[in-house]
Each structure stands twice: as structure tokens, then as C-alpha cells.
Design a protein around this motif. Structure first.
Motif, PDB file in Angstrom:
ATOM      1  N   VAL A  92     -21.078 -11.211  -6.843  1.00  0.00           N
ATOM      2  CA  VAL A  92     -22.001 -10.518  -7.740  1.00  0.00           C
ATOM      3  C   VAL A  92     -21.202 -10.083  -8.969  1.00  0.00           C
ATOM      4  CG1 VAL A  92     -23.631  -8.632  -7.971  1.00  0.00           C
ATOM      5  CG2 VAL A  92     -23.289  -9.686  -5.753  1.00  0.00           C
ATOM      6  N   ARG A 215     -28.026  -3.533 -16.128  1.00  0.00           N
ATOM      7  CA  ARG A 215     -28.647  -3.956 -14.868  1.00  0.00           C
ATOM      8  C   ARG A 215     -27.651  -4.728 -14.005  1.00  0.00           C
ATOM      9  NH1 ARG A 215     -34.145  -6.770 -16.358  1.00  0.00           N
ATOM     10  NH2 ARG A 215     -34.081  -6.142 -18.531  1.00  0.00           N
ATOM     11  N   ALA A 219     -26.399  -3.882 -10.138  1.00  0.00           N
ATOM     12  CA  ALA A 219     -26.357  -4.852  -9.037  1.00  0.00           C
ATOM     13  C   ALA A 219     -24.944  -4.960  -8.470  1.00  0.00           C
ATOM     14  CB  ALA A 219     -26.832  -6.219  -9.537  1.00  0.00           C
ATOM     15  N   HIS A 220     -23.969  -5.008  -9.359  1.00  0.00           N
ATOM     16  CA  HIS A 220     -22.588  -5.163  -8.908  1.00  0.00           C
ATOM     17  C   HIS A 220     -22.128  -3.952  -8.115  1.00  0.00           C
ATOM     18  CE1 HIS A 220     -18.214  -4.570  -9.370  1.00  0.00           C
ATOM     19  NE2 HIS A 220     -18.200  -5.834  -9.020  1.00  0.00           N
ATOM     20  N   ALA A 223     -23.828  -3.804  -4.721  1.00  0.00           N
ATOM     21  CA  ALA A 223     -23.328  -4.856  -3.836  1.00  0.00           C
ATOM     22  C   ALA A 223     -21.914  -4.559  -3.335  1.00  0.00           C
ATOM     23  CB  ALA A 223     -23.368  -6.198  -4.553  1.00  0.00           C
ATOM     24  N   ILE A 228     -22.667  -7.472   0.628  1.00  0.00           N
ATOM     25  CA  ILE A 228     -23.754  -8.341   0.183  1.00  0.00           C
ATOM     26  C   ILE A 228     -23.949  -9.483   1.165  1.00  0.00           C
ATOM     27  CG2 ILE A 228     -22.210  -9.619  -1.415  1.00  0.00           C
ATOM     28  CD1 ILE A 228     -25.838  -8.802  -2.153  1.00  0.00           C
ATOM     29  N   THR A 238     -28.875 -13.484  -4.261  1.00  0.00           N
ATOM     30  CA  THR A 238     -28.199 -12.683  -5.292  1.00  0.00           C
ATOM     31  C   THR A 238     -29.049 -11.453  -5.614  1.00  0.00           C
ATOM     32  OG1 THR A 238     -27.556 -14.781  -6.227  1.00  0.00           O
ATOM     33  CG2 THR A 238     -27.105 -12.848  -7.561  1.00  0.00           C
ATOM     34  N   PRO A 239     -28.446 -10.261  -5.682  1.00  0.00           N
ATOM     35  CA  PRO A 239     -29.256  -9.098  -6.053  1.00  0.00           C
ATOM     36  C   PRO A 239     -29.782  -9.251  -7.473  1.00  0.00           C
ATOM     37  CG  PRO A 239     -26.931  -8.527  -5.969  1.00  0.00           C
ATOM     38  CD  PRO A 239     -27.045  -9.905  -5.438  1.00  0.00           C
ATOM     39  N   ILE A 240     -31.054  -8.910  -7.660  1.00  0.00           N
ATOM     40  CA  ILE A 240     -31.595  -9.021  -9.025  1.00  0.00           C
ATOM     41  C   ILE A 240     -32.376  -7.768  -9.396  1.00  0.00           C
ATOM     42  CG2 ILE A 240     -31.748 -11.425  -9.783  1.00  0.00           C
ATOM     43  CD1 ILE A 240     -34.213 -11.732  -8.165  1.00  0.00           C
ATOM     44  N   LEU A 241     -32.439  -7.539 -10.695  1.00  0.00           N
ATOM     45  CA  LEU A 241     -33.217  -6.423 -11.208  1.00  0.00           C
ATOM     46  C   LEU A 241     -34.223  -6.965 -12.208  1.00  0.00           C
ATOM     47  CD1 LEU A 241     -30.001  -5.219 -11.009  1.00  0.00           C
ATOM     48  CD2 LEU A 241     -31.367  -3.166 -11.325  1.00  0.00           C
ATOM     49  N   LEU A 252     -34.897  -3.055  -8.259  1.00  0.00           N
ATOM     50  CA  LEU A 252     -33.728  -3.779  -7.748  1.00  0.00           C
ATOM     51  C   LEU A 252     -34.065  -4.335  -6.378  1.00  0.00           C
ATOM     52  CD1 LEU A 252     -30.571  -4.381  -7.340  1.00  0.00           C
ATOM     53  CD2 LEU A 252     -30.436  -2.067  -6.445  1.00  0.00           C
ATOM     54  N   ILE A 254     -32.021  -6.179  -3.263  1.00  0.00           N
ATOM     55  CA  ILE A 254     -30.682  -6.524  -2.801  1.00  0.00           C
ATOM     56  C   ILE A 254     -30.725  -6.762  -1.293  1.00  0.00           C
ATOM     57  CG2 ILE A 254     -30.044  -4.066  -2.555  1.00  0.00           C
ATOM     58  CD1 ILE A 254     -27.193  -4.866  -3.323  1.00  0.00           C
TER      59      ILE A 254
END
Lengths: 292, 64
Positions: A92, A215, A219-220, A223, A228, A238-241, A252, A254
């Protein structure tokens, strides 16, 4: 001599105190520490020498300060370059804005060490060592408390949100995320995924959250702290916003390894507000007028 | 500023070949839904892409 040593001591102590290693992982190894501490030592050395040299009418000594400034600007370059390259091997990514923020902090910490050394040595030289030490102690406390920027928790409310699918389309509350075809992926997301909604408290916060780099930083950070559930070949995890265009809310999604909602909310609240994403539309007349 | 094309269709997996015209991406025709899912999964893992459902029996694999 006492004044200079005192200045160096406090400048270096400031740099040591500011060298925190936490989930941001950097620097974490002795080599990293050595690099930053030695630069901090050089910074405080230069700072501590400036005022005594000036008072002894050694005006050329001051030019060294400008030399130091150039040197430390290079640090920012180096940090930026290193972290950007390491980005490729992260599951991430931090995002360019976060990296820029980290690089700036590294640069500024050296200036701070230099400034503290300068002030302490000046006061110790002009008044006495005790006054210098007192100022030094005060400066250390100030450096620890004042050099902290705001966090997401101060500009927005963070609350848990429900994840759902309508056909292949994934939603967190009513915010559309993406279209996912595979049944197995959908089941995994429903079973392991966590969603949170980040609601900005005012228009300034709304603009900060609109920034893509901010954003990515959220996410980082989330994670890194919760782990993750993905590998290089599972891009869909992948985590997304995503942003709700109507209200400026951010959601978000995740898939953490540790499925703990309270910890996730806490992690998101503690994400620093990045300098590059900060904007203040409410400070302008047009922004204030448009806000109501 | 993005200077690279970051999102593009890697492959198309379809149940009905008539729904997909010729184009840049390879087209895989599946006999049934299970085979379509299986092919899409393999391709997604191999290409590190994501499978999207166009909801007309056509799956596309996209590199994000």
C-alpha cells in the motif's frame, strides 16, 4: 567554550528527541539513526558556533550557516528520492504527498536543531550558562509539543460504516466504490472488509480530504497499523477511499489482517493532516460566501 | 500530472462473442459462467489486474 558546548549539547539533544521511530518505520536501523544523528550534530555544531564567532568579529563564520542550509535542503531531496523508490515495493503506497511531508520534516528537524543550538549558545555567551541551559530546556519542550501538526481526528468525525454489494457494485454506505465481477472476491470483502466514513467538520476539512495524496496517506497508515489482507497479485483487495461528491464525505474500505473496527477508527483518526493537502477556502471571501 | 496510461483493459472474458468487437485486448470466450469465473481468476492473478462485470455476460480485466 562552555556556551558552544552547551549549544551543541541542546541542539543534538533536540535532534535525538525528534528521532522517533514508530509504525512509519523510518529510520529503523542503526545506519539510519547514524545518518540522521550525525547530520543533527553537524547542524547543532554550526548553530552553536555562529553567535560566539560573530561576537569575536569572525564574520565569515556566518556564511557557514548558509552552507548548512544548502546541505540540509539536499537532505529533503535525498529522503524524497529514497522513499519514492521504496514506494514500488510497498503493498500500500504512501503517496507522493506523504513522502514530501516526511522529507520536509527531516529537513526542518535539522534547522530546528541548528536554531536551538544557536539560541542556547548565544544566551549562554551573552548572559551565562545557566540562562542558556534554561532556554535550552524550554526549547526542547517547545520542539516536542509545537512541531506536531493536526490529525484527521481533529478535522473530521470518523465512524464505522456498512459494506454492501448491489450486483457487482461495491458500496460503503451509499458511496460507490467499484465493480467487482468475481463472487469469491465479493464474499471475501464482505467477510473480511471494514468500512469507515470520514465526515469533514467544515469546508476547510472537506478540501483537505478531497486531496488524493491525503487519502493515500490514510490508506497507507491504516494498512501499516492493522496489517493488510492482500498480496501483489490481488489488486482488488487494495484499500481504497472514495468521495461522496454531494457532501465531500470520504469512505475507506480496507481488508485488514486484524479485523478490529475500534483500532481502525483510531488509526484513521491519528493520520497526520499533510501540509500539501492543507487548504483554507474559509479564509477567502468567496469560500466563506459559498459555504452556506 | 500523469504521463503514463495507468488504467487499461488487459483482456476480455465473454460468454457471447457477438458482444465484443475487435480491439486492443485479447478476447477469451467461455462456455459457461463457471468457466468464465475461472478464466477471469487465472488472468487476474497472472496479470495483477482486477475483474469487472459489465453485467451483460462480459468480464473485463483492468490494470489499475
Amino acid at each position: 567554550m562552555t556556551a558552544t558546548l552547551l549549544g551543541i549539547g541542546f541542539g543534538f539533544a533536540a535532534r535525538c528527541l525528534m528521532l522517533r521511530s514508530d509504525y512509519r518505520q523510518y529510520p529503523a536501523y542503526p545506519h539510519g539513526y547514524v545518518t540522521h544523528l550525525s547530520l543533527g550534530l553537524i547542524a547543532s555544531l554550526l548553530g552553536a558556533l555562529a553567535v560566539p564567532a560573530l561576537l569575536e568579529r569572525e564574520f565569515t563564520a556566518v556564511t557557514f550557516l548558509s552552507l548548512a542550509a544548502t546541505q540540509f535542503r539536499d537532505i529533503r531531496e535525498i529522503e524524497r528520492e529514497t522513499l519514492s523508490k521504496l514506494e514500488l515495493s510497498k503493498l500500500v503506497a504512501r503517496g507522493p504527498d506523504y513522502i514530501e511531508g516526511i522529507a520536509r520534516v527531516f529537513e526542518a528537524r535539522n534547522y530546528l536543531a541548528m536554531l536551538i543550538a544557536l539560541l542556547v549558545s548565544a544566551l549562554a555567551y551573552v548572559v551565562n550558562a545557566a540562562a542558556g541551559a534554561l532556554l535550552g530546556a524550554f526549547a526542547l519542550l517547545a520542539a516536542m509539543h509545537l512541531m506536531r501538526g493536526p490529525v484527521i481526528g481533529q478535522i473530521a468525525t470518523v465512524r464505522p460504516a456498512r459494506i454492501s454489494f448491489k450486483g457487482p457494485n461495491l458500496f460503503v454506505e451509499d458511496i460507490h466504490f467499484m465493480n467487482l465481477a468475481r463472487e469469491e472476491v465479493r464474499r471475501t470483502i464482505l467477510a473480511r472488509g471494514l468500512g469507515v466514513v470520514i465526515e469533514p467538520i467544515d469546508d476547510n476539512a472537506r478540501e483537505i480530504l478531497a486531496n488524493n495524496g491525503q487519502r493515500m496517506a490514510i490508506a497507507h497508515d491504516a494498512a501499516t497499523q492493522l496489517g493488510i489482507y492482500r498480496d501483489v497479485d490481488t489488486a482488488e483487495f487494495t484499500p481504497i477511499l472514495r468521495r461522496d461528491l454531494d457532501t465531500g464525505r470520504i469512505a475507506l474500505l480496507i481488508l485488514p489482517l486484524e479485523k478490529d473496527m475500534d483500532c481502525l477508527v483510531q488509526a484513521v483518526k491519528n493520520v497526520p493532516v499533510l501540509e500539501s493537502s492543507t487548504s483554507r477556502p474559509l479564509k477567502s471571501r468567496a469560500g466563506r460566501g459559498a459555504a452556506d | 500530472m500523469k504521463t503514463l496510461i495507468s488504467k487499461y483493459i488487459l483482456a476480455v472474458v465473454t460468454l457471447d462473442p457477438a458482444l465484443v468487437g475487435s480491439g486492443g485486448a485479447p478476447v477469451f470466450v467461455a462456455r459457461d459462467r463457471a468457466e468464465q469465473d475461472r478464466i477471469a481468476t487465472y488472468l487476474a492473478r497472472i496479470t495483477e489486474g482486477v475483474v469487472h462485470d459489465l453485467e451483460n455476460g462480459v468480464y473485463i480485466l483492468v490494470k489499475h
